[in-house]
Write a protein that holds these residues in place. Structure first.
Motif, PDB file in Angstrom:
ATOM      1  N   PHE A  30      49.857  15.504 -14.943  1.00  0.00           N
ATOM      2  CA  PHE A  30      49.805  14.164 -13.906  1.00  0.00           C
ATOM      3  C   PHE A  30      49.384  13.083 -14.734  1.00  0.00           C
ATOM      4  N   GLN A  31      49.738  11.830 -14.212  1.00  0.00           N
ATOM      5  CA  GLN A  31      49.681  10.887 -14.619  1.00  0.00           C
ATOM      6  C   GLN A  31      48.235  10.174 -14.448  1.00  0.00           C
ATOM      7  N   ASN A  32      47.337  10.258 -15.475  1.00  0.00           N
ATOM      8  CA  ASN A  32      45.904   9.892 -14.959  1.00  0.00           C
ATOM      9  C   ASN A  32      45.058   9.028 -16.288  1.00  0.00           C
ATOM     10  N   ASN A  80      35.953  16.742 -15.983  1.00  0.00           N
ATOM     11  CA  ASN A  80      36.294  18.036 -15.705  1.00  0.00           C
ATOM     12  C   ASN A  80      37.673  17.891 -14.776  1.00  0.00           C
ATOM     13  N   ILE A  81      37.869  17.244 -13.899  1.00  0.00           N
ATOM     14  CA  ILE A  81      39.111  17.002 -12.817  1.00  0.00           C
ATOM     15  C   ILE A  81      39.939  16.333 -13.809  1.00  0.00           C
ATOM     16  N   GLY A  82      39.776  15.599 -14.459  1.00  0.00           N
ATOM     17  CA  GLY A  82      40.767  14.577 -15.430  1.00  0.00           C
ATOM     18  C   GLY A  82      41.395  15.539 -16.292  1.00  0.00           C
ATOM     19  N   GLU A  83      40.718  16.602 -16.971  1.00  0.00           N
ATOM     20  CA  GLU A  83      40.911  17.646 -17.794  1.00  0.00           C
ATOM     21  C   GLU A  83      42.184  18.474 -17.202  1.00  0.00           C
ATOM     22  N   LYS A  84      41.886  18.860 -15.821  1.00  0.00           N
ATOM     23  CA  LYS A  84      42.932  19.743 -15.035  1.00  0.00           C
ATOM     24  C   LYS A  84      44.072  18.949 -14.930  1.00  0.00           C
ATOM     25  N   ASP A 107      54.535  11.402  -9.256  1.00  0.00           N
ATOM     26  CA  ASP A 107      54.745   9.823  -9.582  1.00  0.00           C
ATOM     27  C   ASP A 107      53.350   8.941  -9.231  1.00  0.00           C
ATOM     28  N   ALA A 108      52.149   9.547  -8.963  1.00  0.00           N
ATOM     29  CA  ALA A 108      51.356   9.009  -8.517  1.00  0.00           C
ATOM     30  C   ALA A 108      50.437   8.646  -9.869  1.00  0.00           C
TER      31      ALA A 108
END
Length: 315
Positions: A42-44, A32-36, A19-20
């Motif tokens: 996850f919604q990002n 790098n973290i965004g790709e994971k 839900d985040a």
């Protein structure tokens, strides 16, 4: 015999779940973290204005977005057959000025909404070295390979880093008081400035950031830099350029980040999503074979089952 120094990490409260809404801004490491996060659905949102390396550049774009200070013709320039803006990455540059400005301002509106709705904002700083355009007397995010004589090279002091981070955090918290801010310093080595200069740069970032880390006030520090430079103290964790962490290092950091910031309740979903993602990447010998069609059907059924629990999922 223990041959490794490990960094002690404890799970934080109000972790990331499905839900985040997570916003990541900053250097390559944010991506790098965004790709994971994207892999596990996850919604990002990651760097809508491209990679930004230093705190002042990120502060400027956040300030523009929150205050809705739209870009105008005065903010862009023409070079090498394209229109550019000193405040954003070159990936947004375009041949048509009107299209370029329209895209910049569309992205600005989207970022405004993203910040307002973000449950977690991850800010990754890569360097304290900055370039000041002499004519406008302003710090730029990107020099676009213009002649060096047009810029002055400077090193942000710890106080300047702290001031920029503090101003940005106050603005964000006034706009969205519920969001959690997580600071990281990128482990990527900026040795084009020099080995000693890179160390000074990272030290200034670390000192400036830690002046603003207040867990009780919903701002935190995640030690990505320390994990790579100390816990993974070996060049086998770097790419061939010896500057960027490789996939093994990124995966290790991701697991540690998950331990601290991602809810353990999401693990069953992550496992299912990982199976689906790997299935979608599979390349068969015969696309028309019955076995492959059955395989695709099973993947489709897995997706539909997950979407009943997580409606936002889109593969």
């Amino acid at each position: 015999m223990k041959l490794q120094t490990t960094i002690s990490l404890k799970p934080e409260r109000n972790q990331i779940d499905y839900d985040a809404n997570v916003l990541l801004l900053g250097s390559c490491f944010a991506e790098n973290i965004g790709e994971k996060l994207s892999h596990f659905k996850f919604q990002n949102s990651v760097n809508p204005f491209g990679i930004l390396f230093h705190p002042v550049a990120i502060e400027k774009i956040v300030t523009r977005a929150i205050n809705q200070e739209f870009f105008t013709e005065e903010d862009v320039f023409f070079h090498n057959e394209q229109w550019h803006c000193f405040e954003v990455h070159s990936k947004l540059s375009a041949r048509n000025k009107e299209d370029f400005l329209a895209n910049l301002n569309d992205q600005l509106s989207v970022l405004n909404t993203t910040i307002k709705e973000a449950t977690h904002i991850i800010l990754t700083f890569g360097t304290s070295w900055v370039y000041r355009e002499i004519e406008s007397d302003t710090l730029v995010a990107n020099c676009y390979k213009l002649p060096q004589k047009l810029f002055l090279k400077e090193l942000l002091s710890p106080d300047e880093v702290s001031g920029s981070v503090s101003a940005m955090e106050k603005l964000i918290k006034d706009f969205n008081h519920k969001t959690k801010i997580v600071y990281t310093v990128s482990p990527i080595r900026h040795i084009k400035e020099g080995i000693v200069e890179n160390s000074r740069s990272k030290a200034h970032l670390l000192a400036g950031v830690h002046e603003n880390v207040e867990p009780l006030n919903h701002s935190h520090y995640f030690p990505a830099y320390e994990i790579v430079l100390d816990e993974l103290r070996d060049y086998r964790f770097y790419q061939e350029d010896m500057l960027h962490p490789n996939n093994i290092a990124i995966s290790i950091i991701w697991e540690k980040f998950k331990h601290v910031w991602v809810s353990s309740e999401t693990e069953p979903f992550q496992r299912e999503i990982d199976i689906i993602q790997k299935g979608l990447q599979h390349r068969p010998f015969d696309e028309n074979s019955m076995s492959h069609k059955e395989f695709l059907l099973s993947i489709e059924q897995k997706i539909k089952k997950l979407q009943l629990e997580l409606p936002h999922l889109n593969f």
